[in-house]
Design a protein around this motif. Sequence first.
Motif, PDB file in Angstrom:
ATOM      1  N   GLN A  78     -47.260  -3.005  -7.155  1.00 19.10           N
ATOM      2  CA  GLN A  78     -48.668  -3.275  -7.433  1.00 19.10           C
ATOM      3  C   GLN A  78     -48.846  -3.665  -8.889  1.00 19.10           C
ATOM      4  OE1 GLN A  78     -51.236   0.054  -6.650  1.00 19.10           O
ATOM      5  NE2 GLN A  78     -53.007  -1.238  -6.258  1.00 19.10           N
ATOM      6  N   LEU A  79     -49.694  -4.639  -9.108  1.00 22.60           N
ATOM      7  CA  LEU A  79     -50.057  -5.071 -10.455  1.00 22.60           C
ATOM      8  C   LEU A  79     -51.554  -4.872 -10.606  1.00 22.60           C
ATOM      9  CD1 LEU A  79     -48.038  -8.409 -10.440  1.00 22.60           C
ATOM     10  CD2 LEU A  79     -47.378  -6.309 -11.612  1.00 22.60           C
ATOM     11  N   VAL A  80     -51.963  -4.117 -11.623  1.00 24.83           N
ATOM     12  CA  VAL A  80     -53.378  -3.847 -11.831  1.00 24.83           C
ATOM     13  C   VAL A  80     -53.744  -4.236 -13.252  1.00 24.83           C
ATOM     14  CG1 VAL A  80     -55.198  -2.126 -11.811  1.00 24.83           C
ATOM     15  CG2 VAL A  80     -53.320  -1.967 -10.163  1.00 24.83           C
ATOM     16  N   GLU A  81     -54.524  -5.292 -13.360  1.00 27.62           N
ATOM     17  CA  GLU A  81     -54.967  -5.789 -14.660  1.00 27.62           C
ATOM     18  C   GLU A  81     -56.324  -5.194 -15.022  1.00 27.62           C
ATOM     19  OE1 GLU A  81     -52.695  -9.092 -12.449  1.00 27.62           O
ATOM     20  OE2 GLU A  81     -54.371  -7.744 -12.008  1.00 27.62           O
ATOM     21  N   SER A  82     -56.533  -4.976 -16.314  1.00 28.23           N
ATOM     22  CA  SER A  82     -57.810  -4.436 -16.785  1.00 28.23           C
ATOM     23  C   SER A  82     -58.046  -4.866 -18.224  1.00 28.23           C
ATOM     24  CB  SER A  82     -57.821  -2.916 -16.674  1.00 28.23           C
ATOM     25  OG  SER A  82     -56.819  -2.348 -17.499  1.00 28.23           O
ATOM     26  N   GLY A  83     -59.267  -4.620 -18.693  1.00 26.58           N
ATOM     27  CA  GLY A  83     -59.584  -4.887 -20.086  1.00 26.58           C
ATOM     28  C   GLY A  83     -60.405  -6.135 -20.339  1.00 26.58           C
ATOM     29  N   GLY A  84     -60.671  -6.896 -19.308  1.00 26.20           N
ATOM     30  CA  GLY A  84     -61.466  -8.100 -19.492  1.00 26.20           C
ATOM     31  C   GLY A  84     -62.922  -7.780 -19.785  1.00 26.20           C
ATOM     32  N   THR A  99     -42.673 -22.951 -18.891  1.00 30.23           N
ATOM     33  CA  THR A  99     -44.116 -22.841 -18.714  1.00 30.23           C
ATOM     34  C   THR A  99     -44.546 -22.877 -17.255  1.00 30.23           C
ATOM     35  OG1 THR A  99     -44.423 -25.235 -18.889  1.00 30.23           O
ATOM     36  CG2 THR A  99     -44.482 -23.975 -20.940  1.00 30.23           C
ATOM     37  N   VAL A 100     -43.595 -23.002 -16.349  1.00 28.67           N
ATOM     38  CA  VAL A 100     -43.974 -23.104 -14.937  1.00 28.67           C
ATOM     39  C   VAL A 100     -44.463 -21.754 -14.441  1.00 28.67           C
ATOM     40  CG1 VAL A 100     -42.391 -24.997 -14.486  1.00 28.67           C
ATOM     41  CG2 VAL A 100     -41.619 -22.646 -14.158  1.00 28.67           C
ATOM     42  N   VAL A 101     -45.362 -21.827 -13.491  1.00 28.63           N
ATOM     43  CA  VAL A 101     -45.915 -20.605 -12.911  1.00 28.63           C
ATOM     44  C   VAL A 101     -45.171 -20.333 -11.609  1.00 28.63           C
ATOM     45  CG1 VAL A 101     -47.990 -19.444 -12.105  1.00 28.63           C
ATOM     46  CG2 VAL A 101     -48.128 -21.106 -13.979  1.00 28.63           C
ATOM     47  N   VAL A 102     -44.019 -19.739 -11.760  1.00 32.52           N
ATOM     48  CA  VAL A 102     -43.213 -19.322 -10.613  1.00 32.52           C
ATOM     49  C   VAL A 102     -42.910 -17.846 -10.814  1.00 32.52           C
ATOM     50  CG1 VAL A 102     -41.107 -19.656  -9.290  1.00 32.52           C
ATOM     51  CG2 VAL A 102     -42.230 -21.615 -10.381  1.00 32.52           C
ATOM     52  N   VAL A 103     -43.404 -17.028  -9.908  1.00 33.00           N
ATOM     53  CA  VAL A 103     -43.335 -15.585 -10.108  1.00 33.00           C
ATOM     54  C   VAL A 103     -42.727 -14.913  -8.898  1.00 33.00           C
ATOM     55  CG1 VAL A 103     -45.304 -15.585 -11.688  1.00 33.00           C
ATOM     56  CG2 VAL A 103     -45.673 -15.274  -9.229  1.00 33.00           C
ATOM     57  N   ASN A 104     -42.392 -13.644  -9.077  1.00 31.57           N
ATOM     58  CA  ASN A 104     -41.669 -12.917  -8.038  1.00 31.57           C
ATOM     59  C   ASN A 104     -42.537 -12.028  -7.163  1.00 31.57           C
ATOM     60  OD1 ASN A 104     -39.088 -13.887  -8.648  1.00 31.57           O
ATOM     61  ND2 ASN A 104     -38.868 -12.460 -10.336  1.00 31.57           N
ATOM     62  N   LEU A 105     -43.772 -11.763  -7.591  1.00 27.41           N
ATOM     63  CA  LEU A 105     -44.600 -10.811  -6.863  1.00 27.41           C
ATOM     64  C   LEU A 105     -45.910 -11.458  -6.425  1.00 27.41           C
ATOM     65  CD1 LEU A 105     -44.203  -7.702  -9.198  1.00 27.41           C
ATOM     66  CD2 LEU A 105     -42.863  -8.292  -7.172  1.00 27.41           C
ATOM     67  N   ASN A 106     -46.573 -10.813  -5.488  1.00 27.26           N
ATOM     68  CA  ASN A 106     -47.921 -11.246  -5.108  1.00 27.26           C
ATOM     69  C   ASN A 106     -48.873 -11.013  -6.287  1.00 27.26           C
ATOM     70  OD1 ASN A 106     -47.148 -11.919  -2.477  1.00 27.26           O
ATOM     71  ND2 ASN A 106     -47.489  -9.826  -1.762  1.00 27.26           N
ATOM     72  N   TRP A 107     -49.847 -11.877  -6.397  1.00 28.12           N
ATOM     73  CA  TRP A 107     -50.814 -11.736  -7.478  1.00 28.12           C
ATOM     74  C   TRP A 107     -51.749 -10.558  -7.251  1.00 28.12           C
ATOM     75  CZ3 TRP A 107     -49.805 -14.490 -11.644  1.00 28.12           C
ATOM     76  CH2 TRP A 107     -49.104 -15.691 -11.507  1.00 28.12           C
ATOM     77  N   GLY A 108     -52.126  -9.897  -8.358  1.00 33.39           N
ATOM     78  CA  GLY A 108     -53.129  -8.854  -8.301  1.00 33.39           C
ATOM     79  C   GLY A 108     -54.525  -9.458  -8.342  1.00 33.39           C
ATOM     80  N   GLN A 109     -55.510  -8.612  -8.589  1.00 31.64           N
ATOM     81  CA  GLN A 109     -56.899  -9.073  -8.625  1.00 31.64           C
ATOM     82  C   GLN A 109     -57.233  -9.794  -9.931  1.00 31.64           C
ATOM     83  OE1 GLN A 109     -59.211  -8.829  -6.045  1.00 31.64           O
ATOM     84  NE2 GLN A 109     -57.296  -8.361  -4.992  1.00 31.64           N
ATOM     85  N   GLY A 110     -56.489  -9.513 -10.960  1.00 34.85           N
ATOM     86  CA  GLY A 110     -56.769 -10.115 -12.256  1.00 34.85           C
ATOM     87  C   GLY A 110     -57.930  -9.429 -12.953  1.00 34.85           C
ATOM     88  N   THR A 111     -58.149  -9.828 -14.198  1.00 32.94           N
ATOM     89  CA  THR A 111     -59.276  -9.317 -14.970  1.00 32.94           C
ATOM     90  C   THR A 111     -59.977 -10.510 -15.610  1.00 32.94           C
ATOM     91  OG1 THR A 111     -59.951  -7.709 -16.657  1.00 32.94           O
ATOM     92  CG2 THR A 111     -57.876  -8.877 -17.049  1.00 32.94           C
ATOM     93  N   ARG A 112     -61.293 -10.535 -15.508  1.00 28.30           N
ATOM     94  CA  ARG A 112     -62.057 -11.709 -15.937  1.00 28.30           C
ATOM     95  C   ARG A 112     -62.384 -11.623 -17.424  1.00 28.30           C
ATOM     96  NH1 ARG A 112     -64.938 -15.446 -13.120  1.00 28.30           N
ATOM     97  NH2 ARG A 112     -64.594 -14.243 -11.196  1.00 28.30           N
ATOM     98  N   VAL A 113     -62.122 -12.708 -18.107  1.00 29.58           N
ATOM     99  CA  VAL A 113     -62.475 -12.839 -19.522  1.00 29.58           C
ATOM    100  C   VAL A 113     -63.450 -13.996 -19.669  1.00 29.58           C
ATOM    101  CG1 VAL A 113     -61.611 -13.424 -21.815  1.00 29.58           C
ATOM    102  CG2 VAL A 113     -60.295 -11.889 -20.331  1.00 29.58           C
ATOM    103  N   THR A 114     -64.586 -13.700 -20.287  1.00 29.30           N
ATOM    104  CA  THR A 114     -65.594 -14.738 -20.533  1.00 29.30           C
ATOM    105  C   THR A 114     -65.884 -14.791 -22.022  1.00 29.30           C
ATOM    106  OG1 THR A 114     -66.583 -14.347 -18.355  1.00 29.30           O
ATOM    107  CG2 THR A 114     -67.890 -15.576 -19.960  1.00 29.30           C
ATOM    108  N   VAL A 115     -65.718 -15.957 -22.602  1.00 22.14           N
ATOM    109  CA  VAL A 115     -65.950 -16.139 -24.032  1.00 22.14           C
ATOM    110  C   VAL A 115     -67.148 -17.055 -24.199  1.00 22.14           C
ATOM    111  CG1 VAL A 115     -64.956 -16.808 -26.240  1.00 22.14           C
ATOM    112  CG2 VAL A 115     -63.478 -15.906 -24.428  1.00 22.14           C
ATOM    113  N   SER A 116     -68.182 -16.520 -24.821  1.00 24.14           N
ATOM    114  CA  SER A 116     -69.400 -17.304 -25.025  1.00 24.14           C
ATOM    115  C   SER A 116     -69.360 -17.998 -26.376  1.00 24.14           C
ATOM    116  CB  SER A 116     -70.625 -16.400 -24.928  1.00 24.14           C
ATOM    117  OG  SER A 116     -70.593 -15.433 -25.948  1.00 24.14           O
ATOM    118  N   SER A 117     -69.985 -19.157 -26.427  1.00 21.94           N
ATOM    119  CA  SER A 117     -69.978 -19.932 -27.677  1.00 21.94           C
ATOM    120  C   SER A 117     -71.162 -19.573 -28.560  1.00 21.94           C
ATOM    121  CB  SER A 117     -70.010 -21.420 -27.355  1.00 21.94           C
ATOM    122  OG  SER A 117     -71.146 -21.720 -26.576  1.00 21.94           O
TER     123      SER A 117
END
Length: 123
Positions: A3-9, A105-123
């Motif tokens: 399991q991959l669990v991203e956080s902090g966005g 730089t290729v996106v070739v990975v070994n595991l299923n993707w997690g949910q990710g964490t959303r980052v929004t940068v306002s101008s």
Amino acid sequence: QVQLVESGGGLVQAGGSLRLSCAASVRAFSSTNMGWYRRAPGKEREFVAKINWSGESTYYADSVKGRFTISRDNAKNTVYLQMNSLKPEDTAIYYCNVPTRLYDTVVVVNLNWGQGTRVTVSS
């Protein structure tokens, strides 16, 4: 179960900073290379940064070099992405995963993707 669990966005103004974390329940994490990736709205997923198993070698996309820092804590099975001087074009969902190769730089990975964490940068 792996399991991959991203956080902090979150939402941040341009020029600000965020620190992302990825908790990885990966067997033999301390001997596994790790990477961060992102998918911006309407774009393909892209490579951001990678780190080798020991933390001694890192590799960055040109677009984040000098602003982002990848690190890891093998005792905690966690990889981090410190993001400074954020720009609106950094807005994306950020994911971690296990890359098949370290120095490309290729996106070739070994595991299923997690949910990710959303980052929004306002101008």
